[in-house]
Structures are given as C-alpha cells and as structure tokens.
Scaffold this motif. Structure first.
Motif, PDB file in Angstrom:
ATOM      1  N   SER A  16       0.776  -1.335   0.068  1.00  0.00           N
ATOM      2  CA  SER A  16       0.145  -0.159   0.076  1.00  0.00           C
ATOM      3  C   SER A  16       1.023   1.356  -0.004  1.00  0.00           C
ATOM      4  O   SER A  16       0.374   2.345  -0.454  1.00  0.00           O
ATOM      5  N   ASN A  55      -3.689   5.092  -4.139  1.00  0.00           N
ATOM      6  CA  ASN A  55      -5.040   4.147  -3.899  1.00  0.00           C
ATOM      7  C   ASN A  55      -6.287   5.220  -3.190  1.00  0.00           C
ATOM      8  O   ASN A  55      -6.050   5.482  -2.121  1.00  0.00           O
ATOM      9  N   GLU A 113      -9.140   4.537  -2.719  1.00  0.00           N
ATOM     10  CA  GLU A 113      -9.959   3.965  -1.496  1.00  0.00           C
ATOM     11  C   GLU A 113      -9.379   4.236  -0.314  1.00  0.00           C
ATOM     12  O   GLU A 113     -10.058   4.507   0.710  1.00  0.00           O
ATOM     13  N   ARG A 114      -8.007   3.816  -0.245  1.00  0.00           N
ATOM     14  CA  ARG A 114      -7.139   4.099   1.178  1.00  0.00           C
ATOM     15  C   ARG A 114      -7.250   5.555   1.426  1.00  0.00           C
ATOM     16  O   ARG A 114      -7.275   5.755   2.685  1.00  0.00           O
ATOM     17  N   TRP A 172      -9.405   5.708   4.960  1.00  0.00           N
ATOM     18  CA  TRP A 172      -8.424   5.207   5.651  1.00  0.00           C
ATOM     19  C   TRP A 172      -8.758   4.555   7.039  1.00  0.00           C
ATOM     20  O   TRP A 172      -7.937   3.723   7.357  1.00  0.00           O
ATOM     21  N   TRP A 222      -8.194   0.652   7.474  1.00  0.00           N
ATOM     22  CA  TRP A 222      -6.765   0.040   7.561  1.00  0.00           C
ATOM     23  C   TRP A 222      -6.160   0.343   8.627  1.00  0.00           C
ATOM     24  O   TRP A 222      -6.051   1.688   9.166  1.00  0.00           O
ATOM     25  N   ASP A 228      -2.949   0.550   8.655  1.00  0.00           N
ATOM     26  CA  ASP A 228      -1.799   1.244   8.105  1.00  0.00           C
ATOM     27  C   ASP A 228      -2.035   2.905   8.602  1.00  0.00           C
ATOM     28  O   ASP A 228      -0.968   3.497   8.398  1.00  0.00           O
ATOM     29  N   TYR A 229      -3.280   3.305   8.866  1.00  0.00           N
ATOM     30  CA  TYR A 229      -3.575   4.756   8.906  1.00  0.00           C
ATOM     31  C   TYR A 229      -4.330   5.034  10.119  1.00  0.00           C
ATOM     32  O   TYR A 229      -4.248   6.136  10.824  1.00  0.00           O
ATOM     33  N   ARG A 258     -11.021  -4.561   3.940  1.00  0.00           N
ATOM     34  CA  ARG A 258     -10.506  -3.719   5.270  1.00  0.00           C
ATOM     35  C   ARG A 258      -9.609  -4.666   6.242  1.00  0.00           C
ATOM     36  O   ARG A 258      -9.767  -5.795   5.999  1.00  0.00           O
TER      37      ARG A 258
END
Length: 541
Positions: free
Chosen positions: A313, A318, A320-321, A325, A328, A330-331, A372
């Motif tokens: 990622s 992306n 969508e991300r 956010w 995920w 990741d964030y 997700r």
C-alpha cells in the motif's frame, strides 16, 4: 387442562374486580384518585430533593481578548466541522444551510451558525494534501462575514503544501489538527516544538511509543493542548458525575456502553471525490512520517501481526485508502481509537476511571468484507480492580439497534445519552423504605433530565445519528443550545488567553490513548493486556 382452568380463573377474577369497582361510591373513587395523586407527588418531591443540583459555574470572562491567528491542518470531514465551529464556512455551504432552513423551519443550522459567537480568531494558514480540500479551506477562511455566494470576503489564508512549512509561519499562533490518525502524534509534537498551541482531534495517538512522546512534548512546552473530545462540554455528563459522586446509584460495579451503526458511511466507506487523482493528491505525504511508520512496522512484525499490514500500500496510489483510511491499520486506530474513545472519555469524566488494570477484546470482520483490516464488530472489557468495576464496550457497524450507555449501581442504574434517567433497582437497600411505601416504583425511571433539546434536526448520516443519540451534537448553557464542538474550541481559545487548564488536556489524553491502545492490542494479539501502574507500561498477559 390445568392451563385452561388457570385462564378461566384469571378471567373470572377480572370480572369480579370490575363488578366490585362498579359498586364503589363516587367519593370512594375520588378518594383513591387523591391517594394515588398524593403518592405520585411524594415521589416527585423525593426525586426533586434527591436530585437537586447546583448550576455549573461559568468561568470568568477572559480579560485578554487578543486575536488568535490559526492554522488549519486537514480539511476533510472533521476539519470542516471544526472550521464551522470557529465561525468559518465556505460560501456554498452557507448557501446550502440557508436553503435548507427556508424549506424546513425546524432545520436551525443556518440560524445557529449565524448567531454563533465571534471567537475573535483569524484563519491565516491552511494545509491539506488534496487540492480541492485546500481550496475549500481557503474559501472558508476568507468568509469572515459568514456570507453565501457573491458576498464580501476577507483576505484569503495562505495555503501550505507541507504542514512543517505552516508550523514555521510567523503569523500562526495556534493550530488545529484534523488529519488521519497516523499523523496526530507526529504533528502535535512538531507543532509544540514550533511554539504553537494545539487542538488535536481524537484519538491522541496512533502508536503506544508516540503517546509518551506527546505527553512529554506537552509537559515541557508551556503551550495549551486540547484533545478533541467535545463531550467534555455536555451538561448531561456534568449532572451524571454529580449523581455518582453523591452516591445516589450506590456502589457501581458495571458500565455498559456501545456503538451501533448500519450503513456504509457509518462503517467509514466514505464517498470518493471525482476530482481526486495522483495530480491533485500528495500521496507520499499522506502515507506518513517515515520514522513513525518504521516503529509501527517493527512492532507489528515483532508481535507476529504482519498479516494486518498492507505490504504494497505504501508504494501505490489508492483512492479507496485515501478517503476510507479508517478501514486499515496502516493509518487508523480502528473502532478503539475512533468510537470507543468517545464512549471511554464520556465514562471517564463521569466516574474518573483512569487507565484500566486490564483489557480483553474479541470481534472480527463479520459484515464489511471489502478488504479492510480493522474489525466491524468489537467487544472490549476493561477491568478496574481497585474500583471493583468492569466496563464493557460493544460495537457493530451492521446494526443500528439503539443501546443506551448504562452505569449500573447496587441501588440504581443511570442511562446517559442526549437525556439522562435514573431507575431504582428493586433490590436496593438505599431506597428500600421508599419502595415498600410505594413512593418509588422500581423498574421505572425515577428521575429524568432532558436538556432544552426537543428535536434532533438535519440528521443526514449514521455518524450524525450516533452523535445525536449520544448527546454529542449539542449542549445547553443557561437554556441556550450550543454546538458542542464550538464550546470545546472556545474553551481551548479561552485557555490560551487566560492560562486556564483545558478540560481535555494531556493527562486526560494520555488516559484515553493508553486505554484505547490496550483494547486494540488485546484484539490484535488475542490475549489480555495489563497496565503496570508503577512503570506506566502496557504488558502482555
């Protein structure tokens, strides 16, 4: 056969009772009515005596009314709300509010916004990595008279493409941080080092290590830090705290609180703006501070949680991300950091719980199987051994069934949301005499407090509905309705001018962050997490 005889007996008993009532003289019926009325009046008088409250003292006016120059970092969904609370909105949004008010007189958002107190601030700088959001923030900051289209606007705030450039600006006294979770701690620390006062949206931090760093930065900065839990301004919670402090519930052993939503918006599947693309979004900056990312990745790997990381990622653009956010790790901080923190902070200010002794979590991705990594169903139990108390948080993003926030005592249970009610327990010892005399009827609300709000208007999303049911949209001061975010930001500004302590400062923020992180780690690692009070550390079970 026995069941038929039982039904006939009950029916016969009812008929006999009706016959008896028919023979009662009129004066007898009136006397019974007077008795019943007197009993109800005694109950009301008792409730009035027990739940007599002192008015919350209004802080003295700020003597130094200096104009504060503000920089806005992040102008997404929450950033817009915070700017509105400051008194700044895009001309188009003002037009939309005006149109809604004209078509529906009960929609008072336009009236509330126009009557909102001038906080004597100036928006001098904005920073957003999506061009469209940055341009909207600039337009809102220039709309100093709260006008619609074709109005007379003020100077346009300067746009900065990197938040560090904004923090270095001489014409910025304080900043509001409304970015994704993974930027909160880093930006707060950098802002404090730059000598800026900080209002940061919740949750306070993305990782455990930066939680200590933020606390240290605030303690050594001599700047005012306010965490964005606007529920600190809700009068209902102040009343609930006094009820607990006066022992009217008896010993409290269990708290139940929850979050229920049931639509894509409530599950963070936000719309993707058609103007968004690699040319209008600084993806590299969105991804995050490299040092914090490395700490996060190292922790996830060492804990055997690499499966929760999106390995590709961080190199691939992306949409969508970018817009969703929260879905995920990741964030995001997931349900714990986004929604549990609202509930925890509400309960914490009522019961003064602090950081729990332990946390256990379960749940999973049960409904929104859209790629997700954060759960859409979560259950977390916090134990407070010294308080002989447990707090249960339960959430689903696939059901809107309303579950109230409950504080359960041995003698009574209090339910708190946009209203407050106290129901006496049938087995109460404190109220045993009143129950036996019929003055208190257990199982029914004995005391109810409803602030001035009659209607909840302009509910357009699951998020707003949740906020409304929890009393997070509005509060009342001296009978007048106020936006809670406005009150929370106003308190922050007043503290900057006066030196007073904010209601949700770094100590409250530290408790919020560590409590949420304990719940998250318990879920991710599948084990109970404990809090070592002496070392101030989260330890694995």
């Amino acid at each position: 056969m026995a069941e038929d005889k039982k039904k006939k007996s009950i029916s016969k008993g009812r008929r006999e009772a009706l016959k008896t009532l028919a023979t009662v003289p009129v004066l007898g019926v009136m006397a019974y009515g007077v008795y019943k009325k007197e009993k109800n009046e005694r109950s009301k008088r008792l409730a009035a005596d027990m739940f007599r409250f002192k008015e919350k003292p209004v802080p003295p006016p700020v003597t130094d009314g200096k104009r504060i120059r503000i920089g806005i970092i992040g102008y997404g969904i929450r950033g817009k709300d915070l700017m509105n609370a400051l008194g700044f909105s895009t001309p188009q949004h003002v037009e939309d509010l005006k149109t809604a008010w004209k078509s529906n007189a009960q929609d008072s958002r336009y009236k509330d916004f126009m009557e909102q107190e001038d906080l004597n601030v100036e928006i001098t700088a904005v920073c957003d990595i999506f061009d469209k959001h940055a341009e909207e923030a600039m337009a809102a900051g220039a709309n100093i008279h709260r006008e619609g289209l074709n109005g007379k606007y003020g100077p346009t705030p300067k746009r900065y493409r990197n938040y560090k450039e904004l923090l270095a600006a001489d014409d910025v006294d304080a900043v509001i941080i409304a970015t994704p979770d993974h930027w909160h701690g880093t930006m707060t620390i950098d802002a404090l080092k730059a000598g800026k006062d900080v209002y940061c949206e919740k949750p306070m931090t993305w990782t455990v290590p930066e939680t200590y760093m933020v606390r240290e930065a605030v303690r050594t900065s001599n700047r005012v830090f306010q965490l964005g839990h606007q529920n600190r301004q809700i009068e209902t919670y102040n009343r609930a705290r006094e009820i607990v402090e006066r022992g009217l519930l008896g010993p409290v052993t269990l708290v139940e609180t929850s979050t229920n939503r049931n639509d894509p918006n409530g599950a963070w599947v936000y719309p993707i703006d058609p103007e968004a693309n690699p040319k209008t979004i600084d993806w590299k900056q969105f991804e995050g501070d490299p040092e914090r990312i490395k700490e996060y990745l190292d922790y996830m790997t060492s804990a055997g949680l690499a499966k929760y990381i999106g390995p590709d990622s961080r190199d691939k653009f992306n949409l969508e991300r970018f817009f969703r956010w929260r879905c995920w790790w990741d964030y995001s901080t997931g349900l714990s950091g986004d929604l549990l923190t609202h509930e925890y902070d509400a309960v914490n200010q009522i019961l003064q719980l602090g950081i729990p002794d332990s946390a256990s979590s379960s749940g999973g991705i049960y409904f929104f199987k859209d790629g997700r990594t954060v759960p859409d169903v979560l259950h977390t139990v916090y134990e407070y051994k010294d308080r002989n108390l447990s707090m249960l948080y339960s959430a689903t993003l696939a059901s809107e069934f309303n579950r109230s926030r409950k504080i359960m005592g041995h003698d009574a249970t209090m339910e708190i949301g946009s209203t407050l009610s106290v129901t006496v327990d049938p087995r109460s010892e404190q109220y045993k005499d009143q129950i036996e005399k019929g003055v208190i009827k257990p199982g029914q609300p004995f005391y109810t407090y409803t602030p001035g709000q009659k209607d909840v208007d302009a509910i357009s999303s699951a998020t707003q509905l949740y906020f409304a049911q929890r009393g997070l949209l509005y509060s009342y001061v001296n009978g007048k309705r106020f936006n809670t975010t406005f009150l929370h930001i106003k308190e922050w500004l007043d503290c900057i001018r006066s030196g007073r302590k904010p209601s949700c400062g770094i100590e409250e923020g530290f408790q919020e962050a560590m409590t949420a992180h304990m719940g998250t780690r318990a879920y991710l690692e599948g084990r109970t997490m404990y809090w070592d009070r002496d070392k101030e550390q989260i330890v694995r079970g």
